[in-house]
Motif scaffolding. Structure first.
Motif, short mmCIF file in Angstrom:
data_model
loop_
_atom_site.label_atom_id
_atom_site.label_comp_id
_atom_site.label_asym_id
_atom_site.label_seq_id
_atom_site.Cartn_x
_atom_site.Cartn_y
_atom_site.Cartn_z
N LEU A 75 0.90 -1.31 -0.09
CA LEU A 75 -0.09 0.11 0.07
C LEU A 75 0.83 1.41 -0.02
CD1 LEU A 75 -3.15 -0.23 2.57
CD2 LEU A 75 -3.02 -0.16 0.22
N ALA A 76 1.96 1.33 0.79
CA ALA A 76 2.66 2.45 0.78
C ALA A 76 3.36 2.81 -0.46
CB ALA A 76 3.83 2.13 1.88
N ARG A 77 3.30 1.90 -1.31
CA ARG A 77 4.17 2.04 -2.72
C ARG A 77 3.22 2.38 -3.83
NH1 ARG A 77 7.99 -3.01 -3.68
NH2 ARG A 77 8.77 -1.56 -5.07
N ILE A 78 1.85 2.90 -3.38
CA ILE A 78 1.19 3.19 -4.58
C ILE A 78 0.40 4.67 -3.99
CG2 ILE A 78 0.51 0.93 -5.59
CD1 ILE A 78 -2.24 1.02 -3.95
N PRO A 79 0.07 5.43 -4.82
CA PRO A 79 -0.30 6.84 -4.44
C PRO A 79 -1.61 6.95 -3.80
CG PRO A 79 0.05 6.85 -6.95
CD PRO A 79 0.24 5.37 -6.22
N SER A 80 -1.79 7.92 -2.68
CA SER A 80 -3.05 7.71 -1.90
C SER A 80 -4.46 7.38 -2.72
CB SER A 80 -2.89 8.85 -0.99
OG SER A 80 -3.15 10.10 -1.64
N GLU A 81 -4.53 8.13 -3.96
CA GLU A 81 -5.78 8.19 -4.50
C GLU A 81 -6.17 6.78 -5.02
OE1 GLU A 81 -3.30 10.46 -7.27
OE2 GLU A 81 -3.26 10.59 -5.17
N GLN A 82 -4.88 5.94 -5.33
CA GLN A 82 -5.19 4.51 -5.71
C GLN A 82 -5.46 3.69 -4.45
OE1 GLN A 82 -3.25 5.91 -8.05
NE2 GLN A 82 -4.84 5.41 -9.44
N GLN A 83 -4.94 3.99 -3.28
CA GLN A 83 -5.10 3.43 -2.09
C GLN A 83 -6.80 3.42 -1.92
OE1 GLN A 83 -2.80 4.95 1.13
NE2 GLN A 83 -0.97 4.52 0.01
N LEU A 84 -7.32 4.75 -1.84
CA LEU A 84 -8.56 4.90 -1.46
C LEU A 84 -9.46 4.11 -2.53
CD1 LEU A 84 -8.33 8.70 -0.57
CD2 LEU A 84 -8.82 6.80 0.94
N LYS A 85 -9.07 4.16 -3.54
CA LYS A 85 -10.13 3.51 -4.82
C LYS A 85 -10.16 1.98 -4.52
CE LYS A 85 -9.54 6.52 -8.57
NZ LYS A 85 -8.58 6.65 -9.35
#
Ligand code: ATP
Length: 341
Positions: free
Chosen positions: A216-226
């Motif tokens: 998770l820490a390696r992807i941008p927060s927008e992608q995390q939220l999606k």
């Protein structure tokens, strides 16, 4: 002659290599499907082939172990695949204290022992309605982080729990254990307490790498939220860590007080390898969320010796070899009862 036996998984290779280095006979209780893997290693003298590890408590397996004067080295697979009653019913001597393994598997007992040892534990949260800051939700026993999840409030808890139940990761009647999430640098502190020398040794530190929380820490927060997926803490592997030297004194004190607490609560105490698991926060304050009362797989990274053991031993010393040495010395002095239960 005493021999060393363990189940074919987790840290079996390290344990049996260490035993062979100490000149002891080695036995592996091996599931048939893993036979070809373990046959590759010449330091394994004998395989006891089984369909499933639960056969360890059956007469056939027990008598082979008995004929070989075996001492079983318990590890995470034994705990994960057998109930405490089954483990306690094993007739073959078990290295360390088999009675303390129940305290590792049961969340309430675990917390009691950690509190008795004055370890700085995260606050438990009794019901989902009390969740008012970030918590981690765990399953009973050593699930290796699988199916664990984080929740920020009751609604979040219910959504994620229901999702995991519908995916079949956890069952609907499973009692889950909620505790405050402690943020910081993961550190798994590995120790060995010698009942013969009555001395605590600090072996090393490892970090666990867990998917998919680390991803998770390696992807941008927008992608995390999606992402609709509930991230889990499934262990993939371990890597070494050395601590700031100024932290070592407290590490030894925690180890000592854990050993003392175990002597009071669960006789004969915390003999052999164990691990105190937690995180250091931004003020280098440690929070311990867990312990393992037996060898941890994180010691596999130091099969050729750890940084801290190179300060204590003038030879490469793995945790597997350290265990075998204790068994060997005990056996030579007719004191196996001091190191086994
Ligand atoms: P084991 O295989 O060691 O028996 P387990 O299934 O008992 O594991 P824990 O070690 O308690 O599980 O937790 C699994 C992971 O969840 C930890 O490695 C850590 O990343 C995370 N974790 C657990 N408790 C906390 C906490 N209170 N705060 C932050 N992270 C935590």
């Amino acid at each position: 002659m005493t021999s060393i036996a363990t189940l074919g998984s987790h840290c079996a290779l390290q344990v049996l290599k260490g035993a062979k280095d100490e000149g002891l006979k080695t036995l592996l209780v091996c599931e048939k499907k893993r036979e070809s893997l373990y046959r590759r290693f010449s330091f394994i003298d004998e395989l006891i082939l089984v369909d499933s590890f639960s056969e360890v408590i059956e007469q056939k397996c027990q008598s082979t172990l008995e004929q070989n004067n075996a001492v079983i080295i318990p590890h995470g697979t034994l705990i994960a695949q057998m109930s405490s009653e089954e483990i306690e019913s094993i007739k073959t001597p078990i290295f360390g204290n088999k009675w303390i393994l129940r305290w590792e598997s049961d969340r309430e007992m675990k917390e009691k022992l950690m509190r008795e040892a004055n370890l700085p534990v995260p606050k438990p949260v009794t019901t989902p309605s009390e969740i008012d800051k970030l918590v981690i939700v765990k399953r009973q026993g050593a699930a290796g982080g699988k199916g664990y999840f984080m929740a920020a409030n009751e609604e979040d808890y219910n959504t994620k729990r229901n999702q995991l139940v519908s995916e079949g990761t956890i069952s609907s009647d499973e009692t889950l254990y909620i505790q405050e999430y402690a943020a910081g640098v993961l550190a798994y502190l590995q120790f060995f307490y010698s009942p013969l020398k009555q001395e605590l040794e600090f072996f090393g530190v490892d970090q666990r790498h867990e998917s998919d929380i680390e991803g998770l820490a390696r992807i941008p927060s927008e992608q995390q939220l999606k992402s609709k997926k509930v991230p889990s803490f499934n262990v993939i592997g371990n890597s070494p860590l050395v601590l700031r030297e100024s932290l070592l004194d407290e590490v030894y004190k925690m180890g000592d007080s854990f050993v003392e607490a175990a002597k009071r609560l669960v006789k004969p105490g915390m003999n052999g390898p164990f691990c105190i698991e937690g995180v250091y926060d931004e003020n280098a304050k440690f929070t311990a969320f867990e312990f393992s009362a037996r060898i941890v797989a994180g010691t596999n990274i130091y099969m050729d010796g750890s940084p801290y053991y190179s300060l204590l031993y003038d030879e490469p010393m793995s945790m597997g070899k350290r265990i075998a040495r204790e068994v060997k010395i005990a056996s030579e002095h007719n004191q196996l009862d001091k190191v086994t239960t």
